[in-house]
Design a protein around this motif. Structure first.
Motif, short mmCIF file in Angstrom:
data_model
loop_
_atom_site.label_atom_id
_atom_site.label_comp_id
_atom_site.label_asym_id
_atom_site.label_seq_id
_atom_site.Cartn_x
_atom_site.Cartn_y
_atom_site.Cartn_z
N PHE A 223 -14.91 8.09 -1.63
CA PHE A 223 -14.05 8.49 -0.52
C PHE A 223 -13.40 7.25 0.08
O PHE A 223 -14.03 6.19 0.23
CB PHE A 223 -14.87 9.22 0.55
CG PHE A 223 -14.12 9.46 1.83
CD1 PHE A 223 -13.28 10.55 1.96
CD2 PHE A 223 -14.25 8.59 2.91
CE1 PHE A 223 -12.58 10.78 3.14
CE2 PHE A 223 -13.56 8.81 4.09
CZ PHE A 223 -12.71 9.91 4.20
N GLY A 224 -12.10 7.38 0.42
CA GLY A 224 -11.39 6.29 1.05
C GLY A 224 -10.44 6.81 2.12
O GLY A 224 -9.70 7.77 1.88
N LEU A 225 -10.49 6.21 3.29
CA LEU A 225 -9.55 6.49 4.37
C LEU A 225 -8.84 5.18 4.68
O LEU A 225 -9.43 4.27 5.28
CB LEU A 225 -10.28 7.02 5.61
CG LEU A 225 -9.43 7.29 6.85
CD1 LEU A 225 -8.30 8.27 6.55
CD2 LEU A 225 -10.29 7.79 8.00
N LEU A 226 -7.60 5.05 4.21
CA LEU A 226 -6.92 3.77 4.20
C LEU A 226 -5.55 3.85 4.86
O LEU A 226 -4.99 4.94 5.03
CB LEU A 226 -6.76 3.27 2.75
CG LEU A 226 -8.04 3.17 1.91
CD1 LEU A 226 -7.69 2.91 0.45
CD2 LEU A 226 -8.94 2.07 2.45
N GLY A 227 -5.04 2.69 5.18
CA GLY A 227 -3.67 2.54 5.65
C GLY A 227 -2.99 1.46 4.84
O GLY A 227 -3.63 0.48 4.42
N ALA A 228 -1.70 1.62 4.56
CA ALA A 228 -0.96 0.68 3.73
C ALA A 228 0.08 -0.04 4.58
O ALA A 228 0.71 0.55 5.47
CB ALA A 228 -0.28 1.39 2.57
N ASP A 229 0.26 -1.32 4.28
CA ASP A 229 1.23 -2.13 5.00
C ASP A 229 1.75 -3.19 4.04
O ASP A 229 1.21 -3.39 2.95
CB ASP A 229 0.59 -2.78 6.23
CG ASP A 229 1.64 -3.24 7.24
OD1 ASP A 229 2.84 -3.06 6.96
OD2 ASP A 229 1.26 -3.76 8.30
N ALA A 230 2.82 -3.87 4.43
CA ALA A 230 3.39 -4.93 3.60
C ALA A 230 2.42 -6.09 3.51
O ALA A 230 1.76 -6.46 4.50
CB ALA A 230 4.72 -5.39 4.16
N GLY A 231 2.31 -6.69 2.32
CA GLY A 231 1.44 -7.82 2.11
C GLY A 231 2.09 -9.13 2.51
O GLY A 231 3.23 -9.17 3.00
N LEU A 232 1.37 -10.22 2.30
CA LEU A 232 1.90 -11.54 2.63
C LEU A 232 3.04 -11.91 1.70
O LEU A 232 3.98 -12.59 2.11
CB LEU A 232 0.77 -12.58 2.55
CG LEU A 232 -0.38 -12.39 3.54
CD1 LEU A 232 -1.44 -13.46 3.32
CD2 LEU A 232 0.14 -12.43 4.98
N GLU A 233 2.95 -11.49 0.45
CA GLU A 233 4.00 -11.74 -0.53
C GLU A 233 4.86 -10.49 -0.69
O GLU A 233 4.37 -9.37 -0.51
CB GLU A 233 3.40 -12.15 -1.87
CG GLU A 233 2.54 -13.41 -1.81
CD GLU A 233 3.34 -14.64 -1.44
OE1 GLU A 233 4.56 -14.66 -1.72
OE2 GLU A 233 2.76 -15.59 -0.89
N PRO A 234 6.14 -10.64 -1.05
CA PRO A 234 7.02 -9.47 -1.17
C PRO A 234 6.54 -8.44 -2.20
O PRO A 234 6.85 -7.26 -2.07
CB PRO A 234 8.36 -10.08 -1.59
CG PRO A 234 8.30 -11.49 -1.13
CD PRO A 234 6.87 -11.91 -1.25
N GLU A 235 5.80 -8.90 -3.22
CA GLU A 235 5.37 -7.97 -4.26
C GLU A 235 4.00 -7.36 -3.97
O GLU A 235 3.47 -6.59 -4.77
CB GLU A 235 5.34 -8.67 -5.62
CG GLU A 235 4.25 -9.73 -5.77
CD GLU A 235 4.66 -11.08 -5.23
OE1 GLU A 235 3.87 -12.03 -5.37
OE2 GLU A 235 5.78 -11.19 -4.67
N GLU A 236 3.40 -7.68 -2.81
CA GLU A 236 2.05 -7.21 -2.51
C GLU A 236 2.07 -6.04 -1.53
O GLU A 236 2.99 -5.89 -0.71
CB GLU A 236 1.21 -8.34 -1.92
CG GLU A 236 0.80 -9.40 -2.93
CD GLU A 236 -0.16 -10.40 -2.31
OE1 GLU A 236 -0.81 -11.14 -3.08
OE2 GLU A 236 -0.26 -10.46 -1.07
#
Length: 556
Positions: free
Chosen positions: A257-270
């Motif tokens: 089970f995973g409860l996650l949030g996504a955001d931009a990484g430090l690098e443009p491709e991350e």
């Protein structure tokens, strides 16, 4: 059996710890406002003999189904395919028969009698090692040889591959318009689940839930010897997600089970993700986590949409229009030294096709008038004259690079509110007759995306949420970054009315018997006219010869 349930919340979405409660035997969620992906991995030994026989003959098999309903893809699930069922298949042996796969597809698709459906039949595969490749600008104008012993003689097409030895995509491709996966769900319930040790009411309920999914993926490869079924819901039901996951009875089974949030990484491709993880029945509490990974499929930071339409009247030569607000065409947030280009990937059933010679032109006037740059790749049925009932394969794929407006606006300039439209001229095939004198061609919306080259040292390994074998992703290098535009429409399939011959029993003068009778009369009159003209020529020649002979005798 291994299950992975992932909820993706927006960064600004609120969360109460009581919305996810983990106990020693279960995990329950309540009112979650999030996207959801369910992934189930099953071993070959857990599958029925019929299904296992198909997979054992496959090097790889990938099914991609997307709903015709409009939905907003979210990171890290931002990749898209056109609505319908896409099948990517590579047989284990190049000369092996895939009749078992065809039988399975007929059960899964189960088309109605009115659908434009190309049935699956025995395949014969060839590999053309002489096919050239230079970067990402190449064409496949003749992916099928004319030799009947080596041609693909069924409804599958051979996609253009950059390398047949190190191919990153399957060697055969199939598509059909499939608005509902009810037949697939029924097959999973009656065949797969009934054979599995996890069979029960809960399994049938979860299978029924796939009917409301925005996309469903099925993957198998001969290396892992495992089948993976994934369902994606990009928005929650009314009131949010409320569900409970019980500890598996067997020690060999597992629920992650995973409860996650996504955001931009430090690098443009991350992409950076953080949240809570747990293994149901194993962990005593939810564990906080944070990690990042390079991803080929990236979200756009600003809303970017497009719409697709056919200008009326369509006739037999409809023109597809792809309209985008100019604000949607700003350069994506790729590395500053990356080269980006806007592309569209068309999945056209056999009822409609493009003219490869027209679209592959270098005529600047034609390209600029349609806001096109170039045709980059194509595969499938290219016969310009064949009616639909003669075409054996399902249709064709087209990758075109689209032109974009020049960036002349600055911070002090008022944004241009008008749309930027790219037009693609297409052609309808002659369809079988009907009682009404009309048939409907279902044309899925294409996908529109930015493709940006990444730096040479970028590590683009497979991430936990990566999605491959989409048809268009393998037409680019392994370090390419993709930024998807979101389709803005209630339904992502266009219906084009096609005039056809009217069968017996219809009204009007365009019934089959009238046209047949009229054709016979025209042919007969034409034949009599040709005979009459020949007789006139022969008579004129005879009279002329006599006159010439009389004049000659008189001179003597």
């Amino acid at each position: 059996m291994k299950q992975r349930i992932t909820f993706i919340q927006r960064v600004d979405a609120g969360f109460d710890p009581q919305q996810a409660v983990l106990t020693a035997s279960s995990l329950s969620v309540r009112g979650l406002d999030a996207a959801r992906e369910d992934r189930i991995t099953v071993g070959l030994d857990e599958l029925p003999e019929e299904f296992r026989a198909v997979l054992e003959q496959s090097h790889e098999l990938h099914l991609r189904w997307a709903s015709e309903r409009s939905f907003d893809a979210v990171a890290p699930f931002s990749s898209r395919v056109s609505p319908g069922l896409h099948v990517h298949y590579t047989p284990l042996e190049s000369d092996s028969s895939s009749e078992a796969l065809c039988t399975l597809l007929r059960k899964v698709v189960a088309p109605n009698k009115d659908a434009q459906y190309k049935d699956c039949s025995k395949q014969e595969v060839f590999y053309d090692h002489s096919f050239p490749f230079e970067g990402t600008t190449w064409l496949c104008s003749a992916c099928v040889r004319s030799d009947p012993e080596t041609a693909v003689q069924n409804s599958f097409i051979t996609p253009p591959l950059r390398s047949t030895q190190f191919a990153s995509s399957a060697s055969l491709q199939y598509y059909t318009y499939l608005p509902s996966i009810q037949s697939l769900v029924r097959y999973i319930q009656t065949t797969v689940w009934d054979h599995s040790r996890a069979d029960g009411p809960e399994c049938h309920t979860r299978a029924d839930a796939l009917l409301s999914a925005d996309s469903v993926d099925i993957d198998y490869d001969s290396i892992s010897h495992a089948l993976t079924v994934s369902g994606l819901w990009t928005s929650p039901p009314t009131g949010g997600w409320t569900d409970q996951f019980q500890k598996p009875e067997s020690a060999a089974d597992q629920i992650e089970f995973g409860l996650l949030g996504a955001d931009a990484g430090l690098e443009p491709e991350e992409i950076k993700m953080g949240g809570l993880l747990a293994v149901v029945g194993h962990d005593k509490k939810l564990k906080p986590t944070m990690f990042s990974f390079p991803s080929r499929h990236q979200p756009l930071t600003e809303p970017s949409t497009y719409t697709v339409s056919f200008a009326p009247p369509t006739g037999l030569h409809p023109t597809m229009s792809i309209s985008m607000p100019r604000s949607s065409l700003r350069r994506p947030p790729a590395p500053s030294d990356a080269t980006c280009a806007l592309h569209t990937y068309l999945t056209l059933p056999s009822t409609i096709f493009g003219d490869q010679y027209q679209l592959a032109t270098t005529d600047t006037l034609f390209l600029e008038s349609n806001n096109l740059v170039a045709l980059r790749a194509l595969a499938g049925e290219m016969d310009l004259e064949a009616p639909d009932w003669v075409v054996q394969r399902w249709g064709s794929n087209w990758l075109l690079e689209l032109a974009t407006p020049r960036e002349t606006e600055d911070a002090t300039t008022t944004p241009d509110p008008s749309n930027w439209t790219a037009t693609i001229p297409l052609h309808l095939r002659y369809l079988p007759p009907s009682e009404t004198g009309h048939r409907t061609a279902h044309i899925p919306w294409p996908v529109v995306f930015w493709a940006c080259t990444a730096e040479d040292d970028t590590k683009m390994g497979v991430n936990p949420f990566d999605r491959t074998n989409l048809g268009w992703d393998s037409l680019f290098g392994p370090r390419t970054l993709f930024y998807q535009l979101q389709p803005a429409g209630d339904r992502l399939v266009e219906e084009v009315d096609v005039p056809v011959l009217r069968l017996e029993g219809g009204d009007g003068y365009f019934r089959g018997k009238y046209i047949e009778f009229g054709t016979c009369i025209v042919i007969s009159l034409g034949f009599l006219w040709v005979l009459w003209r020949l007789a006139c020529v022969a008579w004129s020649s005879g009279v002329g010869n006599k006159r010439t002979k009389g004049v000659h005798d008189k001179k003597e």
